[in-house]
Design an enzyme around this catalytic site. Structure first.
Site: not given
Ligand SMILES: Cc1cc2nc3c(=O)[nH]c(=O)nc-3n(C[C@H](O)[C@H](O)[C@H](O)COP(=O)(O)O)c2cc1C
Length: 269
Positions: A33, A115
C-alpha cells in the site's frame, strides 16, 4: 499475482526466482500500500505466527508516493510484469491525488478500502457502501486503466461490492485480512492485534468468493490462504477469475513458481 505487502519492494525477487520464472508464473505484481506521505508503520512486534496463519500489524509502512516513484517503481517495472499499485488513503482526495500521480506509469490500481477515512471521523471506507461508491466514482474519473477494489472480508461486503460495480470498478479483490488477536505472553498479558492471513482464512474467503460470484458479474480476484496449486483451482472453480498469493511468499519466496508447476501437473477427476 503476488499480493500486496508480501514480497518486499521488488529488490529481492530475482534472488529467488529467475527472470524466466518471474515472467511465466506472475501475472501481475501488486505493490504494498502506497500513501501520499511516508509512513513508518507500527513498532515491533508486528508479525507473529499462529496455527495455519500469520497475524500482521505492520501499519502500512511505505515510503510515500514520491520516493516510491523515484526509488522503487523502476526496480519493480524492470521485471517486465504488469504492475498494479495498491493505494492507501485517509480521504477520497488522497486516493484521487495518488491515482493522478500514477497515470500512465503502471498497469493498474488496487484500492485498499480497509483503512480509516480521517475526514469522516475514522470510519473504515469498507464500512460504508456510500463512501466506497463515492471513492470509486472519483478515482474512476481520473484513471482510465485497470481499477480494482480490494474488499475487506467483513462489514457490508455485498453492498460494497455492488457499489464498486456501479461506480465503474473493473474487478474486486476478495479479500484482505481478518481482525485477529494472539496472546504473546500471559503474565504480564501481552497481545498482538492485527490482520490474520494464510491457510487459516482460506475456507472463509473461499465462501465469500463463491457468494459474491453468484450475485455479481464483476470479475473476482481471489486472495486468501493460497499455498498450493489445488488451492488455486478451488478458487477458480468457486468463481474467481484470477488469484493473488500472499503469505505463501513469506513461507517460501519461490511459492509462485512451485504453485505453477503443481497446476501444470494436477489431474482433476
Ligand atoms: C505482512 C503483510 C503485509 C500486508 N500489507 C498489505 C497492504 O499494504 N495492503 C493490502 O491491501 N493488503 C496487505 N496485506 C494483505 C495481503 O495482500 C492479502 O490480502 C492477505 O494476506 C490474504 O492473502 P494470503 O492469505 O495469501 O496472505 C498484507 C499481508 C501481510 C501478511
Amino acid at each position: 499475482m503476488l499480493a500486496s505487502g508480501t514480497w518486499g519492494w521488488g529488490e529481492n525477487l530475482n534472488k529467488f526466482l529467475s527472470l524466466e520464472e518471474i515472467k511465466t508464473s506472475i501475472g501481475a505484481l501488486v505493490t504494498k500500500g502506497i500513501s501520499l506521505k511516508p509512513r513508518e508503520g507500527n513498532p515491533p512486534p508486528r508479525i507473529s505466527e499462529v496455527p495455519c496463519g500469520l497475524i500482521n500489524f505492520i501499519g502500512l509502512e511505505n515510503p510515500g508516493i514520491k520516493d516510491f516513484k523515484t526509488k522503487y517503481l523502476g526496480v519493480i517495472k524492470a521485471y517486465g510484469v504488469p504492475v498494479i499499485v495498491n493505494l492507501y488513503g485517509e480521504s477520497i482526495e488522497d486516493f484521487v491525488i495518488l491515482a493522478k500521480e500514477l497515470k500512465g506509469e503502471v498497469s493498474g490500481l488496487e484500492l485498499n478500502i480497509s483503512c480509516p477515512n480521517v475526514e469522516k471521523g475514522g470510519i473504515l471506507f469498507s464500512e460504508s457502501p456510500k463512501l466506497v461508491r463515492e471513492l470509486v466514482t472519483k478515482v474512476r474519473k481520473v484513471w482510465d486503466d485497470f481499477l480494482a477494489v480490494k474488499l475487506s472480508p467483513f462489514g457490508p461486503v455485498f453492498e460494497v461490492a455492488e457499489n464498486c460495480k456501479k461506480a465503474g470498478s473493473d474487478a474486486l479483490v476478495v479479500a484482505n485480512t481478518y481482525p485477529a488477536l494472539k496472546v504473546l505472553n500471559l503474565n504480564p498479558l501481552k497481545i498482538l492485534k492485527g490482520g490474520l492471513s494464510g491457510p487459516a482464512i482460506k475456507p472463509i474467503t473461499l465462501r465469500l468468493v463463491w457468494e459474491l460470484s453468484q450475485k455479481l458479474t464483476l470479475p473476482i480476484i481471489g486472495c486468501g490462504g493460497i499455498i498450493t496449486g489445488k488451492d488455486v483451482l478451488e478458487y477458480l472453480f468457486c468463481g474467481a477469475k484470477a488469484v493473488q498469493i500472499g503469505t505463501a511468499n513469506l513461507i517460501n519466496p519461490k511459492s509462485v513458481s512451485i504453485i505453477m508447476k503443481e497446476l501444470e501437473n494436477i489431474h482433476i477427476g
